[in-house]
Enzyme design. Structure first.
Site, PDB file in Angstrom:
ATOM      1  N   ALA A  68    -132.680  45.504 -52.926  1.00  0.00           N
ATOM      2  CA  ALA A  68    -133.897  44.924 -53.495  1.00  0.00           C
ATOM      3  C   ALA A  68    -133.739  43.418 -53.692  1.00  0.00           C
ATOM      4  O   ALA A  68    -134.607  42.628 -53.284  1.00  0.00           O
ATOM      5  CB  ALA A  68    -134.222  45.606 -54.820  1.00  0.00           C
ATOM      6  N   ALA A 126    -125.020  54.126 -50.201  1.00  0.00           N
ATOM      7  CA  ALA A 126    -126.055  55.035 -49.682  1.00  0.00           C
ATOM      8  C   ALA A 126    -125.624  55.566 -48.318  1.00  0.00           C
ATOM      9  O   ALA A 126    -125.287  54.804 -47.430  1.00  0.00           O
ATOM     10  CB  ALA A 126    -127.382  54.302 -49.585  1.00  0.00           C
ATOM     11  N   GLN A 127    -125.645  56.867 -48.202  1.00  0.00           N
ATOM     12  CA  GLN A 127    -125.158  57.478 -46.961  1.00  0.00           C
ATOM     13  C   GLN A 127    -126.318  57.917 -46.071  1.00  0.00           C
ATOM     14  O   GLN A 127    -126.413  57.558 -44.908  1.00  0.00           O
ATOM     15  CB  GLN A 127    -124.322  58.719 -47.293  1.00  0.00           C
ATOM     16  N   GLY A 128    -127.217  58.712 -46.676  1.00  0.00           N
ATOM     17  CA  GLY A 128    -128.235  59.440 -45.916  1.00  0.00           C
ATOM     18  C   GLY A 128    -129.113  58.547 -45.070  1.00  0.00           C
ATOM     19  O   GLY A 128    -129.090  58.611 -43.840  1.00  0.00           O
ATOM     20  N   GLY A 129    -129.889  57.657 -45.698  1.00  0.00           N
ATOM     21  CA  GLY A 129    -130.713  56.749 -44.926  1.00  0.00           C
ATOM     22  C   GLY A 129    -131.997  56.333 -45.604  1.00  0.00           C
ATOM     23  O   GLY A 129    -132.125  56.375 -46.831  1.00  0.00           O
ATOM     24  N   GLU A 152    -133.862  65.531 -44.446  1.00  0.00           N
ATOM     25  CA  GLU A 152    -133.308  65.763 -45.781  1.00  0.00           C
ATOM     26  C   GLU A 152    -134.256  66.633 -46.587  1.00  0.00           C
ATOM     27  O   GLU A 152    -135.425  66.813 -46.217  1.00  0.00           O
ATOM     28  CB  GLU A 152    -133.043  64.429 -46.498  1.00  0.00           C
ATOM     29  N   HIS A 201    -127.473  64.560 -58.335  1.00  0.00           N
ATOM     30  CA  HIS A 201    -127.267  64.987 -56.947  1.00  0.00           C
ATOM     31  C   HIS A 201    -126.530  66.312 -56.987  1.00  0.00           C
ATOM     32  O   HIS A 201    -125.520  66.443 -57.676  1.00  0.00           O
ATOM     33  CB  HIS A 201    -126.461  63.951 -56.162  1.00  0.00           C
ATOM     34  N   ARG A 219    -134.038  68.533 -54.791  1.00  0.00           N
ATOM     35  CA  ARG A 219    -132.712  68.378 -55.407  1.00  0.00           C
ATOM     36  C   ARG A 219    -132.605  68.968 -56.799  1.00  0.00           C
ATOM     37  O   ARG A 219    -131.566  69.508 -57.171  1.00  0.00           O
ATOM     38  CB  ARG A 219    -132.384  66.890 -55.511  1.00  0.00           C
ATOM     39  N   HIS A 257    -127.182  60.698 -60.392  1.00  0.00           N
ATOM     40  CA  HIS A 257    -127.293  60.016 -59.104  1.00  0.00           C
ATOM     41  C   HIS A 257    -128.355  58.924 -59.089  1.00  0.00           C
ATOM     42  O   HIS A 257    -128.135  57.838 -58.578  1.00  0.00           O
ATOM     43  CB  HIS A 257    -127.626  61.078 -58.061  1.00  0.00           C
ATOM     44  N   ARG A 290    -137.573  62.042 -57.376  1.00  0.00           N
ATOM     45  CA  ARG A 290    -137.577  61.227 -56.159  1.00  0.00           C
ATOM     46  C   ARG A 290    -137.356  62.098 -54.931  1.00  0.00           C
ATOM     47  O   ARG A 290    -136.464  62.941 -54.901  1.00  0.00           O
ATOM     48  CB  ARG A 290    -136.453  60.202 -56.244  1.00  0.00           C
ATOM     49  N   LEU A 341    -134.170  53.434 -51.038  1.00  0.00           N
ATOM     50  CA  LEU A 341    -133.903  52.200 -50.285  1.00  0.00           C
ATOM     51  C   LEU A 341    -135.237  51.647 -49.797  1.00  0.00           C
ATOM     52  O   LEU A 341    -135.493  50.440 -49.831  1.00  0.00           O
ATOM     53  CB  LEU A 341    -132.981  52.488 -49.097  1.00  0.00           C
TER      54      LEU A 341
HETATM   55  C1  LIG Z   1    -123.690  57.473 -53.382  1.00  0.00           C
HETATM   56  C2  LIG Z   1    -125.139  57.120 -53.242  1.00  0.00           C
HETATM   57  C3  LIG Z   1    -125.851  57.499 -52.105  1.00  0.00           C
HETATM   58  C4  LIG Z   1    -127.195  57.161 -51.962  1.00  0.00           C
HETATM   59  N1  LIG Z   1    -127.852  57.497 -50.811  1.00  0.00           N
HETATM   60  C5  LIG Z   1    -129.125  57.072 -50.643  1.00  0.00           C
HETATM   61  C6  LIG Z   1    -129.805  57.280 -49.416  1.00  0.00           C
HETATM   62  O1  LIG Z   1    -129.246  57.819 -48.476  1.00  0.00           O
HETATM   63  N2  LIG Z   1    -131.084  56.836 -49.304  1.00  0.00           N
HETATM   64  C7  LIG Z   1    -131.736  56.211 -50.319  1.00  0.00           C
HETATM   65  O2  LIG Z   1    -132.899  55.834 -50.163  1.00  0.00           O
HETATM   66  N3  LIG Z   1    -131.108  55.991 -51.497  1.00  0.00           N
HETATM   67  C8  LIG Z   1    -129.829  56.399 -51.673  1.00  0.00           C
HETATM   68  N4  LIG Z   1    -129.199  56.154 -52.853  1.00  0.00           N
HETATM   69  C9  LIG Z   1    -129.909  55.398 -53.880  1.00  0.00           C
HETATM   70  C10 LIG Z   1    -129.976  53.939 -53.456  1.00  0.00           C
HETATM   71  O3  LIG Z   1    -128.733  53.578 -52.885  1.00  0.00           O
HETATM   72  C11 LIG Z   1    -130.265  53.026 -54.632  1.00  0.00           C
HETATM   73  O4  LIG Z   1    -131.358  53.482 -55.342  1.00  0.00           O
HETATM   74  C12 LIG Z   1    -130.571  51.624 -54.130  1.00  0.00           C
HETATM   75  O5  LIG Z   1    -129.510  51.177 -53.309  1.00  0.00           O
HETATM   76  C13 LIG Z   1    -130.756  50.689 -55.286  1.00  0.00           C
HETATM   77  O6  LIG Z   1    -130.817  49.390 -54.791  1.00  0.00           O
HETATM   78  P1  LIG Z   1    -130.974  48.190 -55.794  1.00  0.00           P
HETATM   79  O7  LIG Z   1    -131.023  46.962 -54.966  1.00  0.00           O
HETATM   80  O8  LIG Z   1    -132.073  48.468 -56.729  1.00  0.00           O
HETATM   81  O9  LIG Z   1    -129.629  48.248 -56.683  1.00  0.00           O
HETATM   82  P2  LIG Z   1    -128.086  48.210 -56.291  1.00  0.00           P
HETATM   83  O10 LIG Z   1    -127.873  48.379 -54.847  1.00  0.00           O
HETATM   84  O11 LIG Z   1    -127.376  49.115 -57.205  1.00  0.00           O
HETATM   85  O12 LIG Z   1    -127.689  46.726 -56.663  1.00  0.00           O
HETATM   86  C14 LIG Z   1    -127.677  46.320 -57.992  1.00  0.00           C
HETATM   87  C15 LIG Z   1    -127.071  44.941 -58.041  1.00  0.00           C
HETATM   88  O13 LIG Z   1    -127.238  44.402 -59.340  1.00  0.00           O
HETATM   89  C16 LIG Z   1    -126.033  43.803 -59.764  1.00  0.00           C
HETATM   90  N5  LIG Z   1    -126.046  43.805 -61.232  1.00  0.00           N
HETATM   91  C17 LIG Z   1    -126.240  44.842 -62.076  1.00  0.00           C
HETATM   92  N6  LIG Z   1    -126.220  44.414 -63.340  1.00  0.00           N
HETATM   93  C18 LIG Z   1    -126.026  43.073 -63.301  1.00  0.00           C
HETATM   94  C19 LIG Z   1    -125.902  42.056 -64.278  1.00  0.00           C
HETATM   95  N7  LIG Z   1    -125.954  42.305 -65.604  1.00  0.00           N
HETATM   96  N8  LIG Z   1    -125.692  40.792 -63.872  1.00  0.00           N
HETATM   97  C20 LIG Z   1    -125.580  40.487 -62.555  1.00  0.00           C
HETATM   98  N9  LIG Z   1    -125.691  41.409 -61.581  1.00  0.00           N
HETATM   99  C21 LIG Z   1    -125.915  42.677 -61.960  1.00  0.00           C
HETATM  100  C22 LIG Z   1    -124.951  44.635 -59.122  1.00  0.00           C
HETATM  101  O14 LIG Z   1    -123.743  43.920 -59.038  1.00  0.00           O
HETATM  102  C23 LIG Z   1    -125.578  44.919 -57.762  1.00  0.00           C
HETATM  103  O15 LIG Z   1    -125.318  43.845 -56.903  1.00  0.00           O
HETATM  104  C24 LIG Z   1    -127.855  56.476 -53.003  1.00  0.00           C
HETATM  105  C25 LIG Z   1    -127.149  56.103 -54.147  1.00  0.00           C
HETATM  106  C26 LIG Z   1    -125.800  56.402 -54.275  1.00  0.00           C
HETATM  107  C27 LIG Z   1    -125.063  55.981 -55.499  1.00  0.00           C
END
Ligand SMILES: Cc1cc2nc3c(=O)[nH]c(=O)nc-3n(C[C@H](O)[C@H](O)[C@H](O)COP(=O)(O)OP(=O)(O)OC[C@H]3O[C@@H](n4cnc5c(N)ncnc54)[C@H](O)[C@@H]3O)c2cc1C
Length: 559
Positions: free
Chosen positions: A18, A48-51, A120, A250, A298, A359, A394, A400
């Site tokens: 994001a 994130a594995q799935g996609g 999925e 999960h 799920r 999860h 969800r 993603l």
């Molecule tokens: C194991 C796993 C598998 C997944 N598989 C899938 C999938 O296949 N498909 C799918 O759609 N979703 C999947 N998800 C969910 C998805 O990955 C997340 O919802 C999504 O990546 C969130 O993106 P984001 O940018 O909001 O946050 P994140 O990718 O978590 O990034 C958050 C960022 O904020 C930073 N941050 C946090 N707090 C602070 C702070 N106080 N100060 C500074 N920086 C901070 C962190 O360092 C990080 O860089 C999965 C999640 C996990 C854990």
């Protein structure tokens, strides 16, 4: 080290999908500071594995993606947000490809090449765009490469956002801040984790993209950064927060005896390829519970596993894909295959021991369709946001997608109002006040507090809840919050202390929301109210400024 003021046109907090997507786009308009507490690869995105769910198959349709998302959301989705998500999906995925993301492809019988679309749970068609089982890592790599090409972007790694800058820090009182509509964000206090200095990062536009909250629970698939920081910061600043009771567990994380900070995920895509769930007696239990069997939503699979574990007194159930050929498994799921092998499990020969783990958070900081929060000039995107896309549950691989779609919309919204001189009129904020704080000598107390919060949440606010468990959790979390606030006020600030404070605030918001919802719906299952109550088709909106409200996310608008 001296305290500095870093001013930019855009402040982005978080470097997952994001934050990075927004930063790339915003850099076309002006300077961007990305602040991330990340070291190496710590973000949910990276794991994130799935996609990414998106309609590319000509037999599939946007309407079907919308329908599947609404079905999973159990009556609480914001339908307009869901339509935007599904309709914008293909364009946003194409943008990732244009930035250099390589997704898995396949050769069609006529010789043409197209995206290899996985399946999925809860999806009626194959629509999961993936890069083998390393989708998040590939997306993050491509986004970081693009960021490196942008001169306007500066990344501050190993920096932790502590609190948002609003009028509150200017010591304004009375009318100016007594309503959430009046609050405005100007940036954040940011701790440099290496030097221990808290700097001022000021900006006319701040995007919170701090991801999820999994670390609130004892067992989670989320990495260490997922401590709910953005949500807790926004709550303290007075933002509206909603749907915090809807935590997705999960169903299948690898069961490895002994506690790990992050449980290894066995992606739903493994079930998509036909894997079956067995209990310790070798019985396939999903067949009798849901017509979609292992590919049921799920929450249903997680509850079914929870029930089997409690019924048989077991620590884990088993996921069997051993009937597939080794070469296929190694090529389709290289990460899972090799991780399990190292853990002593050959998935081509034996079933994988699995347990559910926290999860994904469906709720978060309330945002409108343009990523705006109830605090002026504060935007949110990704897992920290509550756009209403997920409702009470969800649909797999929609998160993603939500990140890229709503970061794009936040950018488009700001683009309409952006002026390069906006940052010249920012107020001057006081420096971080560390008077009266001391280096914490008893670190063990903090460590225990972290474990206490995680244990309380796992035991009493997990997959299956009850009024008694929630009341017990509320009492314990209140006590822990008092203790933690006390340390916080007296101790020199560190990243871990900031996280602990945010963990307990996030836990409080989850418990409060779970207690407000007097029904079972989607991911919130309370044994005292086993049925969904159709008169409760709305969200509980919590804020530090006023009593909780009950309304639909779609009815909220910000001026
Ligand atoms: C194991 C796993 C598998 C997944 N598989 C899938 C999938 O296949 N498909 C799918 O759609 N979703 C999947 N998800 C969910 C998805 O990955 C997340 O919802 C999504 O990546 C969130 O993106 P984001 O940018 O909001 O946050 P994140 O990718 O978590 O990034 C958050 C960022 O904020 C930073 N941050 C946090 N707090 C602070 C702070 N106080 N100060 C500074 N920086 C901070 C962190 O360092 C990080 O860089 C999965 C999640 C996990 C854990």
């Amino acid at each position: 080290m001296s305290i500095e003021v870093f001013t930019s046109d855009f402040l982005v907090i978080g470097s997952g999908i994001a934050g990075l997507t927004f930063a790339i786009k915003a850099s076309d308009l002006g300077t961007v500071h990305i602040v991330t507490k990340k070291k190496d690869f710590d973000s949910n995105t990276n794991y994130a594995q799935g996609g990414i769910a998106s309609v590319f198959d000509p037999h599939d349709s946007i309407e079907s993606h919308i329908k599947d998302t609404l079905t999973a959301g159990a009556g609480l989705c914001n339908e307009t947000a869901v339509r935007i998500l599904a309709e914008s999906g293909p364009q946003r995925v194409q943008e990732l490809i244009n930035w250099g993301a390589h997704f898995s492809t396949r050769k069609n019988p006529n010789g043409s090449v197209s995206l290899d679309l996985g399946r999925e749970g809860g999806h009626s068609y194959n629509r999961i765009v993936h890069a083998k089982d390393l989708t998040g890592q590939e997306v993050e790599r491509a986004l970081l490469d693009e960021i490196a090409r942008r001169k306007n972007i500066r990344v501050f790694e190993n920096h932790t956002a502590v609190d948002l800058l609003t009028q509150h820090q200017l010591k304004l009182t009375g009318k100016q801040i007594n309503s959430y509509n009046n609050i405005r964000c100007y940036g954040a206090y940011i701790l440099d984790n290496t030097t221990g200095v808290v700097h001022l990062f000021t900006s006319p536009y701040t995007l919170l993209a701090t991801g999820g909250i999994g670390q609130v629970y004892l067992h989670t698939t989320n990495p260490a950064i997922a401590t709910g920081d953005g949500i807790a910061m926004a709550y303290r600043a007075g933002a509206l927060i909603a749907d915090m009771e809807f935590i997705q567990f999960h169903p299948t994380s690898l069961y490895e005896p002994g506690h790990k900070e992050r449980a290894f995920l066995i992606s739903e895509a493994v079930r998509g390829e036909g894997a079956i769930l067995l209990n310790s007696r070798g019985e396939r239990f999903m067949e009798k519970l849901h017509p979609l069997k292992e590919l049921a939503p799920r929450d249903i699979v997680a509850r079914a596993i929870d029930m089997e574990l409690k019924r048989l007194g077991d620590q884990c159930v088993y996921l069997d894909i051993s009937f597939k050929d080794r070469d296929f498994l190694e090529s389709r799921f290289p990460t899972i295959y090799h991780y399990c092998l190292e853990a002593g499990i050959d998935i081509s020969k034996e079933p994988i021991p699995v347990v559910p783990a926290a999860h994904y958070l469906c709720g978060g900081i309330v945002s409108d369709l343009n990523g705006r929060t109830s605090i002026s000039n504060l935007y949110v995107s990704g897992e920290s946001a509550c756009t209403g896309v997920h409702g009470a549950n969800r649909l797999a691989s929609n998160s993603l997608l939500e990140g890229i779609v709503f970061s794009h919309r936040a950018f488009c919204h700001i683009k309409e109002i952006f002026a390069p001189d906006n940052k010249d009129a920012l107020p001057q904020f006081p420096q971080w006040d560390k008077k009266g704080t001391f280096d914490l000598e008893e670190w063990i107390l903090i460590q225990h507090n972290i474990e206490d919060v995680k244990r309380v949440m796992w035991d009493y606010v997990g997959i299956v809840r009850s009024n008694r468990r929630l009341e017990r959790a509320a009492r314990r979390i209140t006590l822990l919050e008092e203790e933690i606030q006390d340390y916080y006020r007296r101790s020199t600030i560190t990243s871990r202390l900031v996280e602990l404070r945010n963990l307990v605030t996030t836990a409080k918001l989850i418990v409060q929301s779970a207690m407000l919802r007097k029904e079972s719906r989607g991911l919130h299952y309370n044994t005292n109210y086993p049925q969904q109550d159709e008169s409760l088709n709305g969200s509980y909106i919590i804020s530090s400024q006023q009593q909780p409200l009950f309304m639909k996310i779609s009815e909220i608008s910000f001026t």
